[in-house]
Design a protein around this motif. Structure first.
Motif, PDB file in Angstrom:
ATOM      1  N   GLU A 346       3.773  -1.274   9.733  1.00  0.00           N
ATOM      2  CA  GLU A 346       2.546  -0.214   9.495  1.00  0.00           C
ATOM      3  C   GLU A 346       3.090   0.459   8.414  1.00  0.00           C
ATOM      4  O   GLU A 346       1.942   0.955   7.594  1.00  0.00           O
ATOM      5  N   SER A 347       3.907   1.190   8.139  1.00  0.00           N
ATOM      6  CA  SER A 347       4.263   2.040   7.300  1.00  0.00           C
ATOM      7  C   SER A 347       3.922   1.639   5.665  1.00  0.00           C
ATOM      8  O   SER A 347       3.511   2.130   4.958  1.00  0.00           O
ATOM      9  N   ARG A 348       4.332   0.352   5.412  1.00  0.00           N
ATOM     10  CA  ARG A 348       3.985  -0.304   4.331  1.00  0.00           C
ATOM     11  C   ARG A 348       2.428  -0.384   4.074  1.00  0.00           C
ATOM     12  O   ARG A 348       2.026  -0.055   3.008  1.00  0.00           O
ATOM     13  N   GLN A 349       1.675  -0.836   5.112  1.00  0.00           N
ATOM     14  CA  GLN A 349       0.383  -1.151   4.915  1.00  0.00           C
ATOM     15  C   GLN A 349      -0.441   0.561   4.791  1.00  0.00           C
ATOM     16  O   GLN A 349      -1.319   0.409   4.020  1.00  0.00           O
ATOM     17  N   VAL A 350      -0.007   1.387   5.470  1.00  0.00           N
ATOM     18  CA  VAL A 350      -0.667   2.860   5.375  1.00  0.00           C
ATOM     19  C   VAL A 350      -0.343   3.186   4.074  1.00  0.00           C
ATOM     20  O   VAL A 350      -1.165   4.014   3.536  1.00  0.00           O
ATOM     21  N   SER A 351       1.028   3.057   3.509  1.00  0.00           N
ATOM     22  CA  SER A 351       1.248   3.720   2.272  1.00  0.00           C
ATOM     23  C   SER A 351       0.493   3.124   1.003  1.00  0.00           C
ATOM     24  O   SER A 351       0.116   3.557   0.202  1.00  0.00           O
ATOM     25  N   GLN A 352       0.185   1.819   1.304  1.00  0.00           N
ATOM     26  CA  GLN A 352      -0.730   1.092   0.305  1.00  0.00           C
ATOM     27  C   GLN A 352      -2.039   1.428   0.178  1.00  0.00           C
ATOM     28  O   GLN A 352      -2.721   1.690  -0.761  1.00  0.00           O
ATOM     29  N   LEU A 353      -2.674   1.754   1.652  1.00  0.00           N
ATOM     30  CA  LEU A 353      -4.028   2.267   1.653  1.00  0.00           C
ATOM     31  C   LEU A 353      -4.044   3.750   1.068  1.00  0.00           C
ATOM     32  O   LEU A 353      -5.303   3.863   0.564  1.00  0.00           O
ATOM     33  N   ALA A 354      -3.008   4.199   1.452  1.00  0.00           N
ATOM     34  CA  ALA A 354      -3.059   5.907   0.603  1.00  0.00           C
ATOM     35  C   ALA A 354      -2.974   5.783  -0.557  1.00  0.00           C
ATOM     36  O   ALA A 354      -3.817   6.586  -1.289  1.00  0.00           O
ATOM     37  N   GLU A 355      -2.208   4.867  -1.158  1.00  0.00           N
ATOM     38  CA  GLU A 355      -2.348   4.643  -2.772  1.00  0.00           C
ATOM     39  C   GLU A 355      -3.868   4.335  -3.239  1.00  0.00           C
ATOM     40  O   GLU A 355      -4.157   4.767  -4.314  1.00  0.00           O
ATOM     41  N   LEU A 356      -4.203   3.276  -2.605  1.00  0.00           N
ATOM     42  CA  LEU A 356      -5.754   2.874  -2.898  1.00  0.00           C
ATOM     43  C   LEU A 356      -6.693   4.111  -2.962  1.00  0.00           C
ATOM     44  O   LEU A 356      -7.653   4.309  -3.897  1.00  0.00           O
ATOM     45  N   LEU A 357      -6.717   4.913  -1.694  1.00  0.00           N
ATOM     46  CA  LEU A 357      -7.434   6.126  -1.491  1.00  0.00           C
ATOM     47  C   LEU A 357      -7.148   7.170  -2.612  1.00  0.00           C
ATOM     48  O   LEU A 357      -7.983   8.332  -2.409  1.00  0.00           O
ATOM     49  N   ASP A 358      -6.023   7.191  -3.166  1.00  0.00           N
ATOM     50  CA  ASP A 358      -6.041   8.283  -4.291  1.00  0.00           C
ATOM     51  C   ASP A 358      -7.216   8.060  -5.394  1.00  0.00           C
ATOM     52  O   ASP A 358      -7.614   6.956  -5.544  1.00  0.00           O
ATOM     53  N   GLU A 359      -7.609   9.062  -5.587  1.00  0.00           N
ATOM     54  CA  GLU A 359      -9.063   9.152  -6.234  1.00  0.00           C
ATOM     55  C   GLU A 359      -8.994   8.398  -7.835  1.00  0.00           C
ATOM     56  O   GLU A 359      -9.885   7.831  -8.061  1.00  0.00           O
ATOM     57  N   LYS A 360      -7.792   8.761  -8.381  1.00  0.00           N
ATOM     58  CA  LYS A 360      -7.677   8.149  -9.772  1.00  0.00           C
ATOM     59  C   LYS A 360      -7.739   6.425  -9.689  1.00  0.00           C
ATOM     60  O   LYS A 360      -8.156   5.662 -10.165  1.00  0.00           O
ATOM     61  N   ARG A 361      -6.912   6.057  -8.570  1.00  0.00           N
ATOM     62  CA  ARG A 361      -6.814   4.710  -8.482  1.00  0.00           C
ATOM     63  C   ARG A 361      -8.098   4.172  -7.995  1.00  0.00           C
ATOM     64  O   ARG A 361      -8.282   2.811  -8.103  1.00  0.00           O
ATOM     65  N   TYR A 362      -8.659   4.798  -6.925  1.00  0.00           N
ATOM     66  CA  TYR A 362      -9.864   4.267  -6.352  1.00  0.00           C
ATOM     67  C   TYR A 362     -10.688   4.078  -7.257  1.00  0.00           C
ATOM     68  O   TYR A 362     -11.705   3.006  -7.321  1.00  0.00           O
ATOM     69  N   ALA A 363     -11.037   4.960  -8.026  1.00  0.00           N
ATOM     70  CA  ALA A 363     -12.203   4.876  -9.408  1.00  0.00           C
ATOM     71  C   ALA A 363     -11.848   3.908 -10.110  1.00  0.00           C
ATOM     72  O   ALA A 363     -12.661   3.084 -10.601  1.00  0.00           O
ATOM     73  N   GLU A 364     -10.511   3.596 -10.608  1.00  0.00           N
ATOM     74  CA  GLU A 364     -10.046   2.267 -11.334  1.00  0.00           C
ATOM     75  C   GLU A 364     -10.481   1.000 -10.781  1.00  0.00           C
ATOM     76  O   GLU A 364     -10.913   0.392 -11.222  1.00  0.00           O
ATOM     77  N   VAL A 365      -9.990   0.807  -9.193  1.00  0.00           N
ATOM     78  CA  VAL A 365     -10.408  -0.474  -8.610  1.00  0.00           C
ATOM     79  C   VAL A 365     -11.794  -0.605  -8.614  1.00  0.00           C
ATOM     80  O   VAL A 365     -12.198  -1.767  -8.693  1.00  0.00           O
ATOM     81  N   CYS A 366     -12.421   0.467  -8.321  1.00  0.00           N
ATOM     82  CA  CYS A 366     -13.970   0.322  -8.078  1.00  0.00           C
ATOM     83  C   CYS A 366     -14.698  -0.145  -9.183  1.00  0.00           C
ATOM     84  O   CYS A 366     -15.451  -1.095  -9.277  1.00  0.00           O
ATOM     85  N   GLY A 367     -14.193   0.471 -10.313  1.00  0.00           N
ATOM     86  CA  GLY A 367     -14.711  -0.013 -11.663  1.00  0.00           C
ATOM     87  C   GLY A 367     -14.435  -1.230 -11.897  1.00  0.00           C
ATOM     88  O   GLY A 367     -15.447  -2.004 -12.558  1.00  0.00           O
ATOM     89  N   ARG A 368     -13.207  -1.815 -11.917  1.00  0.00           N
ATOM     90  CA  ARG A 368     -12.864  -3.359 -12.108  1.00  0.00           C
ATOM     91  C   ARG A 368     -13.488  -4.223 -11.403  1.00  0.00           C
ATOM     92  O   ARG A 368     -14.019  -5.204 -11.596  1.00  0.00           O
ATOM     93  N   LEU A 369     -13.735  -3.803  -9.894  1.00  0.00           N
ATOM     94  CA  LEU A 369     -14.556  -4.635  -9.011  1.00  0.00           C
ATOM     95  C   LEU A 369     -16.006  -4.806  -9.487  1.00  0.00           C
ATOM     96  O   LEU A 369     -16.961  -6.016  -9.481  1.00  0.00           O
ATOM     97  N   LYS A 370     -16.572  -3.759  -9.927  1.00  0.00           N
ATOM     98  CA  LYS A 370     -17.900  -3.800 -10.174  1.00  0.00           C
ATOM     99  C   LYS A 370     -18.049  -4.424 -11.649  1.00  0.00           C
ATOM    100  O   LYS A 370     -19.145  -5.490 -11.692  1.00  0.00           O
ATOM    101  N   ALA A 371     -17.333  -4.492 -12.566  1.00  0.00           N
ATOM    102  CA  ALA A 371     -17.141  -5.354 -13.606  1.00  0.00           C
ATOM    103  C   ALA A 371     -17.310  -6.580 -13.397  1.00  0.00           C
ATOM    104  O   ALA A 371     -17.803  -7.536 -14.206  1.00  0.00           O
ATOM    105  N   ALA A 372     -16.331  -7.087 -12.173  1.00  0.00           N
ATOM    106  CA  ALA A 372     -16.350  -8.429 -12.056  1.00  0.00           C
ATOM    107  C   ALA A 372     -17.347  -9.014 -11.093  1.00  0.00           C
ATOM    108  O   ALA A 372     -17.377 -10.004 -10.812  1.00  0.00           O
TER     109      ALA A 372
END
Length: 594
Positions: A346-372
């Motif tokens: 659980e700790s590993r999964q929650v940490s990964q999700l927290a990293e994704l929801l960090d605004e800088k990473r979130y914006a980067e991931v959304c941008g790449r998904l949209k481009a694809a």
């Protein structure tokens, strides 16, 4: 000598006294007239102004009965006001008398008659002339059941102060904001009974014809509210509701706010009845819906739908995020920091999700998904036994990443009125989209205790309730497909999860009961006075979730406050643990019995 009976006063004496009184009045009247004549002669040599001429008309008209002699003496002033304002001579006199009473908001014709020294019926004869002044907006007229009264608008007096004729502005080439400013004035005048129903409709039609380029007016025509130079009844209702929403910032409209707009009470009653049953044309077109509080429809209050605000009021850039109530919204800054303990996975999964929801990473991931060409929404499922930290994890993720939470209790959202739940769910996602568009960071849409949300849909549903639940689930599945944001759903049950929901959750985290080491850490975090050995013994002896350990810690604190250190030992803690187990067993027995 003759005497008056009873009083004993000589008749001749009375006659002489009466003659003297008449002569005194005649002298005063003559003196007053001569004084006015002198004033007139003096004023003739002065440069006239509107207010100066009006003052002279008022003075000369006193007790004149509007005689020919008055018009002869006041000719210069009457002609001046008549030319300056572009009105008839009678209107010039009437307007002067009204201006003299401009500090009165209820000027009645009898006041003018009293000043002129004539019967009120004499003034009524000039009704058509006065009505024309009302049409030109130089006067406002209020007609109620018992009386007719007038007032002079402040802007008219201001124009006269500047020695200018008042000309009502033509409402042309307006912005939508300016148009709603005019609408506010019109509906306020109607509320004060200064506009008849027919006059209101005439003014509205003129306003819309003069501003037909506005999208608001085009949408009124598209929805059939404006037809052949007329306004339909539901059209007037919608315009009134839009005025209340825009100018009063009121998204909870009740019948008394619009019932006096219509010509007769029966029309308002009919509309109210249609609205309360959800049968009004505006509801059928999706422009008006029941207002609601925390998902419960109020059948006696109404609001414009997100569709109406986006389509019909698009020029106003309405902030739909304001529709999110304070009860739904949890600000990230208001969330208290809390330390959580997880098992390794659980700790590993929650940490990964927290990293994704960090605004800088979130914006980067959304941008790449949209481009694809992929969907950018993130739907997450937190599942597991009660008390394992699902909801608290969502809260702490929001706090850490600076995201507000729009919290929804799906069980409370289900309306007892079939058909309303579907509308509530659509409105919910509309509010979330508006909130996300308005926020610096995408908020989290939290479906707490979503067991009923993700269950398998009923096959061959025949009952109205089953059909409604299937429809709701279909709506949510569609909304998850086009989600542009973050959704987290928490549930205690997954055995009955519909496969369509399982596929749409990108992240699924199972929250199990903590391992022995995690339980030991929780015991010591909740009860800092516990030694390592005692904490380890409690962790190994009792298979509790974090929520259960927190309950015991709270009860132990209360016991210590009530009874002191005598109740603070390990033995008392174990007693509380045994009580928790008993409560759990009793709950299980009740469920089996049901």
């Amino acid at each position: 000598m003759h005497h008056l009976p009873c009083f004993g006063i000589p008749w001749v004496y009375l006659c002489v006294r009466n003659n003297d009184e008449r002569e005194r009045k005649m002298r005063n009247l003559k003196l007053k007239t001569e004084t006015k004549d002198v004033a007139v002669e003096v004023k003739k040599n002065e440069r006239l102004t509107l207010l100066g001429a009006i003052e002279q008309i008022v003075e000369l008209s006193e007790d004149s009965n509007l005689s020919d002699d008055f018009y002869a003496k006041a000719k210069r002033y009457v002609n001046y006001v008549s030319r300056k304002l572009g009105v008839s001579k009678v209107q010039a006199v009437m307007m002067s008398l009204f201006v003299d009473n401009c500090n009165d908001y209820r000027i009645e014709l009898r006041q003018l008659a009293s000043h002129l020294g004539c019967r009120t019926v004499r003034i009524i004869k000039y009704g058509a002339e006065i009505d024309d002044l009302v049409r030109r907006k130089m006067l406002c007229c209020r007609r109620d059941r018992d009386s007719v009264a007038y007032r002079v608008p402040p802007e008219v007096v201001e124009a006269f102060k500047r020695n200018e004729a008042f000309v009502a502005a033509e409402p042309k080439n307006l912005t939508c904001d300016e148009l709603f400013g005019v609408l506010e004035d019109l509906f306020d005048s109607r509320e004060r009974e200064e506009l008849s129903y027919d006059d209101l409709v005439y003014e509205l039609i003129t306003l819309f014809n003069n501003n037909s380029n506005l999208e608001f007016v085009r949408q009124l025509r598209r929805y059939g509210m404006l037809r052949d130079g007329d306004i339909t009844t539901v059209g007037l209702l919608f315009i009134c509701m839009a005025n209340i929403f825009v100018n009063n910032d009121d998204d909870n409209i009740v019948p008394h706010q619009f019932e006096d707009v219509f010509r007769v009470k029966s029309t308002a009653r009919r509309l109210k009845n249609e609205l309360s049953h959800g049968e009004n044309e505006l509801q059928e077109k999706g422009l008006v819906e029941f207002a609601n509080d925390d998902g419960f429809a109020d059948r006696n209050a109404y609001r414009l739908t997100a569709k109406a605000k986006q389509e019909v009021l698009t020029e106003l850039n309405i902030n739909l995020a304001k529709a999110v109530s304070s009860k739904e919204l949890i600000r990230h800054g208001d969330i208290a920091e809390k330390r959580l303990f997880y098992n390794e996975r659980e700790s590993r999964q929650v940490s990964q999700l927290a990293e994704l929801l960090d605004e800088k990473r979130y914006a980067e991931v959304c941008g790449r998904l949209k481009a694809a060409g992929m969907r950018t929404g993130f739907a997450c499922l937190f599942y597991g036994a009660p008390g394992t930290g699902k909801t608290e994890t969502a809260l702490q993720l929001a706090r850490q990443t600076g995201r507000d939470i729009m919290q929804v209790n799906f069980a409370e959202m289900k309306s007892c009125w079939v058909g309303e739940s579907e509308k509530n769910v659509k409105a919910l996602f509309d509010r979330y989209r508006a909130l996300a568009a308005d926020a610096a960071k995408a908020p989290i849409l939290l479906f707490n205790e979503a067991d009923a949300l993700i269950g398998k849909r009923q096959e061959g549903a025949e009952r109205a309730v089953e059909k409604m639940e299937n429809t709701i689930q279909n709506i949510i599945l569609q909304e998850m497909e086009r989600l542009d944001g973050i959704l987290i759903a928490t549930t205690n049950l997954t055995q009955n999860m519909d496969k369509a929901f399982e596929r749409r959750f990108l992240y699924k985290i199972e929250f199990g009961k903590p391992c022995a080491e995690a339980k030991r850490a929780i015991w010591q975090a909740m009860m800092p006075g516990l030694g390592d050995a005692d904490a380890k013994e409690l962790a190994e002896s009792y298979d509790f979730s974090g929520g259960q350990i927190e309950n015991i810690a709270r009860k132990h604190t209360i016991s210590t406050i009530l009874y002191g250190e005598a109740k603070a030992g390990l033995g008392s803690i174990k007693e509380l643990c045994d009580d928790e187990l008993i409560a759990k067993r009793e709950t299980q027995k009740r469920k089996i019995g049901f």
